[in-house]
Design a protein around this motif. Structure first.
Motif, mmCIF file in Angstrom:
data_model
loop_
_atom_site.group_PDB
_atom_site.id
_atom_site.type_symbol
_atom_site.label_atom_id
_atom_site.label_comp_id
_atom_site.label_asym_id
_atom_site.label_seq_id
_atom_site.Cartn_x
_atom_site.Cartn_y
_atom_site.Cartn_z
ATOM 1 N N GLU A 209 0.738 -1.640 -0.124
ATOM 2 C CA GLU A 209 0.036 -0.318 -0.013
ATOM 3 C C GLU A 209 0.470 1.265 -0.251
ATOM 4 O O GLU A 209 1.945 1.813 0.799
ATOM 5 N N ARG A 210 0.744 2.378 -1.582
ATOM 6 C CA ARG A 210 1.360 3.186 -0.840
ATOM 7 C C ARG A 210 0.886 4.319 -1.176
ATOM 8 O O ARG A 210 -0.074 4.637 -1.329
ATOM 9 N N ARG A 211 1.417 5.554 -0.176
ATOM 10 C CA ARG A 211 0.831 6.728 0.178
ATOM 11 C C ARG A 211 2.136 7.683 -0.434
ATOM 12 O O ARG A 211 2.442 7.716 -0.834
ATOM 13 N N GLU A 212 0.755 8.602 -0.731
ATOM 14 C CA GLU A 212 0.976 10.271 -0.992
ATOM 15 C C GLU A 212 1.986 10.294 -0.565
ATOM 16 O O GLU A 212 2.906 11.371 -1.005
ATOM 17 N N SER A 213 2.569 10.435 0.821
ATOM 18 C CA SER A 213 3.556 10.530 1.684
ATOM 19 C C SER A 213 4.611 10.362 1.423
ATOM 20 O O SER A 213 6.281 10.654 1.508
ATOM 21 N N GLY A 214 4.982 9.461 0.692
ATOM 22 C CA GLY A 214 5.750 8.431 0.612
ATOM 23 C C GLY A 214 6.111 7.502 1.165
ATOM 24 O O GLY A 214 7.153 6.741 1.547
ATOM 25 N N GLY A 247 10.902 6.287 -4.882
ATOM 26 C CA GLY A 247 9.839 7.576 -4.436
ATOM 27 C C GLY A 247 9.573 6.499 -2.760
ATOM 28 O O GLY A 247 8.727 7.600 -2.279
ATOM 29 N N ASP A 306 2.549 9.126 8.283
ATOM 30 C CA ASP A 306 2.325 9.937 6.981
ATOM 31 C C ASP A 306 2.627 11.373 7.347
ATOM 32 O O ASP A 306 3.100 11.893 7.095
ATOM 33 N N LEU A 310 5.534 13.949 5.818
ATOM 34 C CA LEU A 310 5.571 15.205 4.922
ATOM 35 C C LEU A 310 6.545 16.080 5.709
ATOM 36 O O LEU A 310 6.322 16.592 4.943
ATOM 37 N N GLN A 313 9.708 16.189 3.893
ATOM 38 C CA GLN A 313 9.352 16.719 2.781
ATOM 39 C C GLN A 313 8.676 18.429 3.008
ATOM 40 O O GLN A 313 9.912 18.435 1.640
#
Length: 314
Positions: A209-214, A247, A306, A310, A313
Motif C-alpha cells: 500500500e503506497r501512500r502519497e507521503s512516500g 519514491g 504519514d 510529510l 518533505q
C-alpha cells in the motif's frame, strides 16, 4: 568504559552473557562472539551464553542451560538489548555485576556499567572494537569468534548497504575476513529462504500500500502467514524489500502474532523512532520496532508515520 569492562572480565571467574528476546544475528554474534574471545583468552574462567535458542540461528551457535546458583558472584554481560524487559532470561540481575553493551539509543539505562554507542552499526562492531582495545591485555580472536562477529555486522548493515555502515564498519570487516571461516556458507545461511517464503515475497510486493507521503504499508495477517507457511520471525527477512522502490521514504510492516501486532519501521530519511516510542517501542532513527494490541490501532501508527514523512518533505 571499555577499560572498565575489560577489568571486570579479568576480575570475575564466572561470566554469563545474555542478549535480547527474538534474537537476530547481531544479538547472537555479539553474545557468543564475545564469549568465544573470553574463553580462549582466559581458559581458567567459566563462560556461559544463555537464552532461548532460535532454531533459525542454530548455524551460528548453541547456547547453555545453567542453574540459578551459577549466577552467584558472576559477571553478567547483556549484549544488544536496549530495554531491560527484552533481556532473554530475566535472571540477568542475579549476578554480582551487570554490564550493558548496546548500539541502540539509551532510552532505558540499566546495569552497573553501560557502554552504549548509537553511532556503531551493530553491537558486533562494538565487540570487535572492545577486542582491539584489549589486545594489549592479551585478548585473542579466534576463527569462530570472527565468524560470529562478522555475521552480526553484515546482518545489521544489510551487507553494508544500510546508512549505518561507516569507516568503522569496514575497518572491522577488513580485519575479520582475514580469519579462517567459510564466508560463503555463512552468507548462504543468513539469506537462504524456502520456496514458500520466496512466494510470500511476491505476495508482499503485489499488495503493498503506497501512500502519497512516500510511506509504504504492509499488513501481514495470521491468515496470510498461515497460507504461505511463514512464521512471524521469518518475515524479518523482508524488512528491506521496499528500500529500492523509487519514491519510497519510509515503510512499515505490521505482523500479526497470537496476542500482539508487531511493527517493524524503516526509513530512508524521515526519523521514525519517535513514532515507535509512541507505540510501546523504540530503536534507531531509521530502523525501529513497536507493537500494538490489535489492528484497531494500525491506522494511528500509519497516520503518525504519514505526518513524519510529510514533515520531512516540507
Amino acid at each position: 568504559m571499555q577499560r572498565e569492562i575489560i577489568q571486570q572480565i579479568k576480575q570475575h571467574s564466572t561470566i554469563i552473557l545474555h542478549r535480547h528476546v527474538r534474537p537476530d544475528p547481531d544479538a547472537y554474534g555479539s553474545q557468543v562472539g564475545l564469549a568465544k574471545i573470553i574463553e580462549v583468552t582466559y581458559p581458567e574462567k567459566q563462560v556461559y551464553v544463555v537464552g532461548e535458542e532460535d532454531p533459525s540461528l542454530a548455524y551460528l551457535a548453541e547456547l547453555d542451560d545453567i542453574k540459578d546458583e551459577t549466577y552467584e558472584n558472576a559477571l553478567v554481560i547483556v549484549c544488544d538489548t536496549a530495554n531491560e524487559e527484552r533481556v532473554c532470561d530475566q535472571r540477568h540481575r542475579q549476578g554480582n555485576y551487570l554490564i550493558k553493551i548496546d548500539h541502540h539509543p539509551n532510552r532505558e539505562p540499566y546495569g552497573d556499567v553501560m557502554w552504549v554507542d548509537p553511532d556503531a552499526s551493530s553491537t558486533c562492531e562494538m565487540i570487535y572494537e572492545l577486542y582491539e582495545t584489549a589486545q594489549a591485555d592479551g585478548w585473542v580472536m579466534t576463527n569462530e569468534a570472527a565468524r560470529l562477529i562478522y555475521a552480526g555486522i553484515i546482518a545489521d548493515t544489510g551487507r553494508f548497504l544500510f546508512p549505518n555502515t561507516t569507516e568503522r564498519t569496514f575497518k572491522a570487516a577488513k580485519s575479520l575476513i582475514q580469519y579462517d571461516f567459510d564466508r560463503q556458507s555463512l552468507h548462504d545461511n543468513l539469506y537462504r529462504v524456502s520456496l514458500n517464503t520466496a512466494k510470500f515475497k511476491g505476495e508482499l510486493l503485489s499488495n503493498l500500500e503506497r501512500r502519497e507521503s512516500g510511506l509504504v504499508v504492509f499488513k501481514l495477517t495470521q491468515e496470510m502467514l498461515n497460507h504461505y507457511d511463514v512464521t512471524p520471525e521469518e518475515t524479518h527477512a523482508f524488512v528491506s524489500v521496499p528500500s529500492d522502490i523509487e519514491g519510497v521514504l519510509a515503510w512499515v510492516f505490521f505482523v500479526e502474532e497470537e496476542d500482539v501486532i508487531r511493527i517493524r519501521l524503516r526509513s530512508k530519511g524521515p526519523v521514525i523512532n519517535g513514532v515507535a516510542e509512541q507505540f510501546d517501542g523504540g530503536g534507531h532513527p531509521m530502523a525501529s520496532g513497536a507493537k500494538i494490541p490489535s489492528w484497531d490501532q494500525a491506522e494511528d501508527v500509519i497516520d503518525a508515520l504519514d505526518a513524519v514523512c510529510l514533515d520531512y518533505q516540507s
